[in-house]
Design a protein around this motif. Structure first.
Motif, PDB file in Angstrom:
ATOM      1  N   ALA A 152      -6.499  10.739 -10.123  1.00 37.76           N
ATOM      2  CA  ALA A 152      -7.001  12.023 -10.612  1.00 37.76           C
ATOM      3  C   ALA A 152      -6.322  13.146  -9.856  1.00 37.76           C
ATOM      4  N   SER A 153      -5.707  14.075 -10.583  1.00 39.01           N
ATOM      5  CA  SER A 153      -4.991  15.177  -9.940  1.00 39.01           C
ATOM      6  C   SER A 153      -5.934  16.106  -9.192  1.00 39.01           C
ATOM      7  N   THR A 154      -7.242  16.033  -9.497  1.00 38.16           N
ATOM      8  CA  THR A 154      -8.224  16.873  -8.818  1.00 38.16           C
ATOM      9  C   THR A 154      -9.017  16.089  -7.780  1.00 38.16           C
ATOM     10  N   SER A 155      -8.410  15.029  -7.215  1.00 37.00           N
ATOM     11  CA  SER A 155      -9.171  14.145  -6.338  1.00 37.00           C
ATOM     12  C   SER A 155      -9.395  14.710  -4.952  1.00 37.00           C
ATOM     13  N   GLY A 156      -8.824  15.862  -4.643  1.00 37.31           N
ATOM     14  CA  GLY A 156      -9.083  16.477  -3.352  1.00 37.31           C
ATOM     15  C   GLY A 156      -8.080  16.091  -2.282  1.00 37.31           C
ATOM     16  N   GLY A 157      -6.870  15.767  -2.651  1.00 36.85           N
ATOM     17  CA  GLY A 157      -5.851  15.444  -1.671  1.00 36.85           C
ATOM     18  C   GLY A 157      -5.323  14.040  -1.830  1.00 36.85           C
ATOM     19  N   GLY A 158      -4.468  13.639  -0.911  1.00 38.01           N
ATOM     20  CA  GLY A 158      -3.836  12.343  -0.995  1.00 38.01           C
ATOM     21  C   GLY A 158      -4.808  11.207  -0.743  1.00 38.01           C
ATOM     22  N   ALA A 159      -4.418  10.026  -1.153  1.00 35.58           N
ATOM     23  CA  ALA A 159      -5.197   8.812  -0.926  1.00 35.58           C
ATOM     24  C   ALA A 159      -4.198   7.664  -0.818  1.00 35.58           C
ATOM     25  N   VAL A 160      -4.695   6.441  -0.834  1.00 38.70           N
ATOM     26  CA  VAL A 160      -3.849   5.258  -0.691  1.00 38.70           C
ATOM     27  C   VAL A 160      -4.280   4.233  -1.737  1.00 38.70           C
ATOM     28  N   ASN A 161      -3.305   3.562  -2.355  1.00 38.36           N
ATOM     29  CA  ASN A 161      -3.685   2.491  -3.274  1.00 38.36           C
ATOM     30  C   ASN A 161      -2.718   1.323  -3.153  1.00 38.36           C
ATOM     31  N   VAL A 162      -3.140   0.195  -3.714  1.00 36.63           N
ATOM     32  CA  VAL A 162      -2.294  -0.985  -3.799  1.00 36.63           C
ATOM     33  C   VAL A 162      -2.400  -1.516  -5.217  1.00 36.63           C
ATOM     34  N   ASN A 163      -1.276  -1.930  -5.781  1.00 38.59           N
ATOM     35  CA  ASN A 163      -1.268  -2.520  -7.115  1.00 38.59           C
ATOM     36  C   ASN A 163      -1.396  -4.036  -6.990  1.00 38.59           C
ATOM     37  N   LEU A 164      -2.349  -4.607  -7.739  1.00 40.03           N
ATOM     38  CA  LEU A 164      -2.526  -6.057  -7.759  1.00 40.03           C
ATOM     39  C   LEU A 164      -2.194  -6.569  -9.150  1.00 40.03           C
ATOM     40  N   PHE A 165      -1.045  -7.204  -9.256  1.00 39.72           N
ATOM     41  CA  PHE A 165      -0.562  -7.774 -10.518  1.00 39.72           C
ATOM     42  C   PHE A 165       0.215  -9.055 -10.263  1.00 39.72           C
ATOM     43  N   ASN A 166       1.123  -9.008  -9.298  1.00 39.48           N
ATOM     44  CA  ASN A 166       1.974 -10.164  -9.014  1.00 39.48           C
ATOM     45  C   ASN A 166       1.208 -11.209  -8.208  1.00 39.48           C
ATOM     46  N   VAL A 167       1.181 -12.417  -8.731  1.00 43.95           N
ATOM     47  CA  VAL A 167       0.450 -13.483  -8.072  1.00 43.95           C
ATOM     48  C   VAL A 167       0.993 -13.687  -6.661  1.00 43.95           C
ATOM     49  N   GLY A 168       0.080 -13.922  -5.714  1.00 49.35           N
ATOM     50  CA  GLY A 168       0.479 -14.143  -4.331  1.00 49.35           C
ATOM     51  C   GLY A 168       0.524 -12.901  -3.480  1.00 49.35           C
ATOM     52  N   THR A 195     -14.635   3.169 -11.708  1.00 53.75           N
ATOM     53  CA  THR A 195     -13.314   3.684 -12.073  1.00 53.75           C
ATOM     54  C   THR A 195     -13.056   5.046 -11.446  1.00 53.75           C
ATOM     55  N   ALA A 196     -14.045   5.919 -11.476  1.00 60.34           N
ATOM     56  CA  ALA A 196     -13.880   7.257 -10.908  1.00 60.34           C
ATOM     57  C   ALA A 196     -14.055   7.274  -9.397  1.00 60.34           C
ATOM     58  N   GLY A 197     -14.586   6.184  -8.839  1.00 67.58           N
ATOM     59  CA  GLY A 197     -14.736   6.096  -7.396  1.00 67.58           C
ATOM     60  C   GLY A 197     -16.177   6.092  -6.947  1.00 67.58           C
ATOM     61  N   GLU A 198     -16.405   5.563  -5.753  1.00 66.33           N
ATOM     62  CA  GLU A 198     -17.716   5.554  -5.123  1.00 66.33           C
ATOM     63  C   GLU A 198     -17.508   5.469  -3.621  1.00 66.33           C
ATOM     64  N   THR A 199     -18.559   5.759  -2.859  1.00 63.81           N
ATOM     65  CA  THR A 199     -18.482   5.706  -1.400  1.00 63.81           C
ATOM     66  C   THR A 199     -19.205   4.469  -0.896  1.00 63.81           C
ATOM     67  N   PHE A 200     -18.526   3.707  -0.052  1.00 60.02           N
ATOM     68  CA  PHE A 200     -19.135   2.529   0.570  1.00 60.02           C
ATOM     69  C   PHE A 200     -19.500   2.859   2.008  1.00 60.02           C
ATOM     70  N   TRP A 253       0.845  -1.184   0.000  1.00 52.31           N
ATOM     71  CA  TRP A 253       0.000   0.000   0.000  1.00 52.31           C
ATOM     72  C   TRP A 253       0.891   1.249   0.000  1.00 52.31           C
ATOM     73  N   GLY A 254       0.460   2.273  -0.735  1.00 50.44           N
ATOM     74  CA  GLY A 254       1.281   3.478  -0.806  1.00 50.44           C
ATOM     75  C   GLY A 254       0.453   4.706  -1.107  1.00 50.44           C
ATOM     76  N   SER A 255       1.059   5.862  -0.928  1.00 45.28           N
ATOM     77  CA  SER A 255       0.390   7.142  -1.132  1.00 45.28           C
ATOM     78  C   SER A 255       0.186   7.415  -2.619  1.00 45.28           C
ATOM     79  N   GLU A 256      -1.004   7.896  -2.984  1.00 40.35           N
ATOM     80  CA  GLU A 256      -1.323   8.212  -4.384  1.00 40.35           C
ATOM     81  C   GLU A 256      -2.591   9.040  -4.424  1.00 40.35           C
ATOM     82  N   GLU A 257      -2.760   9.875  -5.464  1.00 42.77           N
ATOM     83  CA  GLU A 257      -4.015  10.585  -5.645  1.00 42.77           C
ATOM     84  C   GLU A 257      -5.145   9.582  -5.893  1.00 42.77           C
ATOM     85  N   PHE A 258      -6.326   9.906  -5.371  1.00 39.46           N
ATOM     86  CA  PHE A 258      -7.455   8.988  -5.490  1.00 39.46           C
ATOM     87  C   PHE A 258      -7.814   8.785  -6.952  1.00 39.46           C
ATOM     88  N   ALA A 259      -7.847   7.520  -7.382  1.00 41.35           N
ATOM     89  CA  ALA A 259      -8.159   7.136  -8.761  1.00 41.35           C
ATOM     90  C   ALA A 259      -7.208   7.776  -9.756  1.00 41.35           C
TER      91      ALA A 259
END
Length: 495
Positions: A69-85, A152-157, A61-67
């Motif tokens: 988007a440079s206009t996402s309203g501040g920092g967010a967090v994401n994780v990349n899922l590609f490598n098996v395991g 893709t653009a995001g939603e609230t759960f 997990w790491g710091s990144e703009e939400f989705a």
């Protein structure tokens, strides 16, 4: 029988820094992830919901703009899922929920890796919002898979957790790539994690953009209040300032009239007017349940208004940070099933005059058994059919089977609307080519440059210099382009 010990630590010349454990938070609580890792949060890896995380202190997990988007309203967090395991966690502080009556909500989105483009989750991938009362046994609140992945653009759960009344409750977001090595390469994003008292007037969520023009935006959203009267307010923002908290005192920009209903969620729609062309906006929605009872502001939804047509431009791609394209320039690059996807981006390796140029890369596509469209597309033009334009460019190549097509487009999102007006086969000698538009009488409003490659891992380098007066064409305009095309296997050579 037991012994009592007293520890005495002596340090004659050094300051000591001691960090105590975080006490359990009593809601309301909001984390906007403006920095990562936030105080009292933790990363972890490995394990699953049965065992909990087994390694602590690091993860993917790491710091990144939400989705992204440079206009996402501040920092967010994401994780990349590609490598098996891959199996990684981000863990919240402890919460004292003894009083009951709380809910948890967070913004979620799923995009292609390092992109705002759409993607899909792998066949056995999952991201889970879970909680634990003892640090070992984890219970899922929500599980996202390919069947219900976020927008893709995001939603609230939102989830009602009023039945969870422990005094040391911890939440975790667990991301697993599973055991199947799928080709999908995507980012899962979270932002604005809240644990709060359930408001009497619930948030609106699931904001989506239906269409946008230079001055208007048609949007949809969901109301979560049974018996809604359909009264809403919206807030427009261009400064990335997020109206946080249920009692944030932010004056609305305007009102929207929705529909009433009782079956939740209640779909709403409206149009925002009075916008400026080629402008990034964040929009927030809140519902007015009664005259004095309004919902919290929704999460930000970012969009950009359409560009106004232009008659001239001067663009060398040096004003942007790589890999971004300038405002109103766009591209189309086909995703392929396996291998490396084609792309179009600015690059310092692609410039004919430092620092930047544009690279059109074929990736694993070869133009025959693995076809793909790779195009750089100009801003929208208002006078393309005036019969007064020409594209002038230079090109050289070391593999004589690939070509460059120059043409027009109706829709920059649809490569089928590209019409080639000229095809050029560069040689090993740097040569100037000209494509005239003096006989063009169509209705297309974009000029596009198409990389027609004949082998994998081809690089096409372009640079736009200027649009200005052309004395040879009755003092009207010309588009002056320099294209540098070279192929060196896996090596890039600067022009």
């Amino acid at each position: 029988m037991y012994s009592s010990y007293k520890w005495i630590i002596c340090c004659c010349s050094c300051p000591l820094s001691v960090e105590t454990l975080c006490a359990a938070f009593v809601p309301d609580y909001l984390e906007t992830f403006d920095s990562f890792i936030p105080n009292c949060w933790e990363e972890a890896s490995d394990g699953d919901l049965t065992t909990g995380p087994t390694s602590f202190g690091s993860g993917d997990w790491g710091s990144e703009e939400f989705a992204h988007a440079s206009t996402s309203g501040g920092g967010a967090v994401n994780v990349n899922l590609f490598n098996v395991g891959t199996s990684d966690w981000v863990l919240s502080p402890l919460f004292d929920l003894s009083a009951g009556g709380y809910e948890v909500n967070l913004d979620v989105a799923l995009t292609s890796y390092n992109s705002t483009a759409a993607d899909v989750m792998g066949s056995d991938d999952e991201v889970v919002l879970a909680y634990t009362l003892d640090g070992t046994t984890w219970t899922a609140i929500q599980t996202w898979t390919a069947a219900n992945q976020p927008a893709t653009a995001g939603e609230t759960f939102n989830a009602d957790i009023s039945t969870i009344t422990g005094s040391t409750v911890q939440f975790g977001i667990y991301a697993s790539e599973g055991t199947v090595d799928d080709a999908e390469d995507y980012d899962f994003h979270i932002d604005n994690f809240q644990v709060r008292t359930i408001p009497s007037c619930l948030d609106s969520n699931n904001l989506q953009l239906v269409s946008v023009t230079q001055t208007t935006a048609d949007i949809t959203w969901d109301s979560n209040n049974a018996g809604t009267a359909g009264n809403f307010e919206y807030l427009l923002d261009t400064a990335n300032s997020y109206p946080t908290g249920p009692d944030a005192m932010v004056a609305p920009t305007g009102t929207l009239t929705g529909v009433s209903g009782a079956m939740l969620p209640i779909a709403q729609a409206g149009q925002i007017t009075g916008l400026m062309p080629s402008t990034d906006y964040d929009v927030y929605i809140r519902e007015v349940c009664t005259g004095t009872d309004t919902s919290p502001w929704s999460a930000a939804f970012a969009f950009t208004t359409a560009c106004a047509p232009i008659t001239d431009f001067n663009e060398d791609f040096d004003s942007v940070s790589t890999p971004d394209l300038p405002s109103c320039w766009s591209f189309f690059a086909t995703d392929i099933a396996t291998g490396t996807d084609p792309y179009v981006r600015t690059s310092t390796s692609a410039d004919n005059s430092a620092p930047n140029g544009v690279q059109l890369y074929s990736g694993s596509a070869n133009g025959t058994t693995i076809p793909a469209d790779v195009l750089l597309i100009s801003p929208v033009l208002s006078n393309l059919s005036a019969g007064t334009h020409r594209v002038r460019f230079f090109a050289d190549i070391t593999v004589a089977t690939s070509t460059v097509e120059v043409g027009t487009m109706t829709d920059p999102n649809d490569p089928m609307t590209f019409t080639a007006l000229g095809t050029f086969s560069p040689t090993t000698t740097h040569t100037e080519y000209i494509q005239n538009f003096d006989t063009y009488a169509g209705t297309d409003t974009y000029i596009a440059f198409k990389h027609v490659f004949a082998s994998t891992f081809d690089n096409l380098y372009l640079e736009q210099y200027s649009l200005g007066n052309d004395p040879s064409m009755s003092s009207t305009f010309r588009y002056h382009i320099i294209i540098c095309y070279r192929y060196y296997g896996n090596y890039w050579l600067d022009e």
